[in-house]
Design an enzyme around this catalytic site. Structure first.
Site, short mmCIF file in Angstrom:
data_model
loop_
_atom_site.label_atom_id
_atom_site.label_comp_id
_atom_site.label_asym_id
_atom_site.label_seq_id
_atom_site.Cartn_x
_atom_site.Cartn_y
_atom_site.Cartn_z
N ASP A 40 -1.12 8.31 3.63
CA ASP A 40 -1.93 7.11 3.75
C ASP A 40 -1.02 5.90 3.44
OD1 ASP A 40 -4.23 5.31 3.45
OD2 ASP A 40 -3.89 5.53 1.29
N ASP A 42 -2.30 2.20 2.22
CA ASP A 42 -2.69 1.31 1.11
C ASP A 42 -2.92 2.10 -0.17
OD1 ASP A 42 -2.73 -1.27 2.47
OD2 ASP A 42 -4.22 -0.30 3.73
#
Ligand code: MG
Length: 241
Positions: A40, A42
Site C-alpha cells: 500500500d 499511504d
C-alpha cells in the site's frame, strides 16, 4: 550394446529437442523462488498525513479531496517511511519483485510514480508496478468496498503489506498473506477510521477496540484478522529548525 543404445536415445532426444519451435509467450514465466510483494502507499511507504491535510476539498464531504492535487504534492508534503524503504530494498536485493497498490484515485498518478522512483531509486511506472485501485460504492447497500484484491490476484502477488483494515481484507479475499504495517501515531490521530476498527471512537460493535486493546495487538504481533503485524515503528526524522 547397452552403451550404444543409450547413445542412440540421447542423439535422437537432442535432435528432436532442436526441432521443437521456441514458443514465444507474452506472459513472462514465473521465476521459481521469486516473490511478488505488494505494498500500500499511504501510511505504508509514505507518511502522507500533511499532504492529505493540506489538500483542497471538492465538496463538503471530508473524504472528497482533490486527489489530482494530492498525487502531485507528495514531493512537498509526504515523508518516505525508511523501515519500509529498507524492507523494499532487502526484497529487491534478493531478486524479488515489488508492486504498489493504492486506493487513491489515479488522477495525475504518473506524479506518484515519479516521486516513488526518486525516493526509492528504481523505476516505478504507472500500470506496470504502480496501480490505482479506488474504493467503489455498492449502489444498493451504499457500502464502500476495496478493489485492491482484484489487482492483487491479477498480479499473482504472494504477500501484501498495508496499514489499513481494508488492506488486510483485500489480501485475505485475494488469498494472499496480509501483513499489517503499524500506522504512525500522528496518522492514527488524524485518521483513526479503517484501522483496528477505530481505536479512537466510542466503544461500539463496529469499533470495539480501545487504545489498550490496540497496544495488546501490537505486543502480540497479531491483528484482528489474524494477520502478522510488521513490528517496526516509524520514527520521524529530526528536522532542523
Ligand atoms: Mg494506507
Amino acid at each position: 550394446m547397452m552403451k550404444s543404445i543409450n547413445l542412440l536415445v540421447l542423439t535422437i532426444t537432442v535432435l528432436l529437442t532442436a526441432c521443437v519451435p521456441k514458443v514465444v509467450s507474452s506472459d513472462p514465466e514465473p521465476v521459481l523462488g521469486q516473490l511478488k510483494v505488494g505494498f500500500d502507499i499511504d501510511d505504508t511507504i509514505l507518511f502522507s498525513r500533511d499532504n492529505f491535510l493540506k489538500a483542497p476539498h471538492m465538496s463538503d464531504d471530508p473524504d472528497h479531496l482533490d486527489y489530482g492535487w494530492v498525487n502531485q504534492h507528495d514531493s512537498l508534503y509526504s515523508v518516505t517511511i525508511q523501515p519500509i524503504a529498507e524492507l523494499i530494498g532487502f526484497l529487491r536485493a534478493h531478486g524479488h519483485e515489488v508492486y504498489f497498490i493504492t486506493a487513491r484515485p489515479g488522477i495525475n498518478g504518473d506524479a506518484v510514480a515519479r516521486h516513488l522512483t526518486r525516493e526509492l531509486g528504481f523505476d516505478i511506472t504507472l500500470n506496470e508496478n504502480l496501480f490505482f485501485a479506488p474504493k467503489r460504492k455498492d449502489a444498493v447497500s451504499g457500502h464502500k468496498f476495496t478493489t485492491k484484491h482484484i489487482r492483487i490476484s491479477e498480479l499473482g502477488l504472494h504477500i501484501f503489506y498495508g496499514d489499513a483494515d481494508n488492506d488486510m481484507v483485500a489480501a485475505s479475499v485475494a488469498g494472499v498473506r496480509g501483513v499489517r504495517v503499524v500506522r504512525d501515531a500522528r496518522s492514527v490521530e488524524a485518521y483513526s477510521k479503517n484501522y483496528f476498527g477505530n481505536t479512537r471512537s466510542a466503544n461500539e460493535p463496529k469499533a470495539p477496540y480501545s487504545e489498550d486493546d490496540y497496544q495488546k495487538f501490537l505486543s502480540y504481533g497479531v491483528g484482528p484478522y489474524g494477520e502478522t503485524i510488521y513490528p517496526i515503528y516509524f520514527v520521524e526524522p529530526a528536522v532542523a529548525d
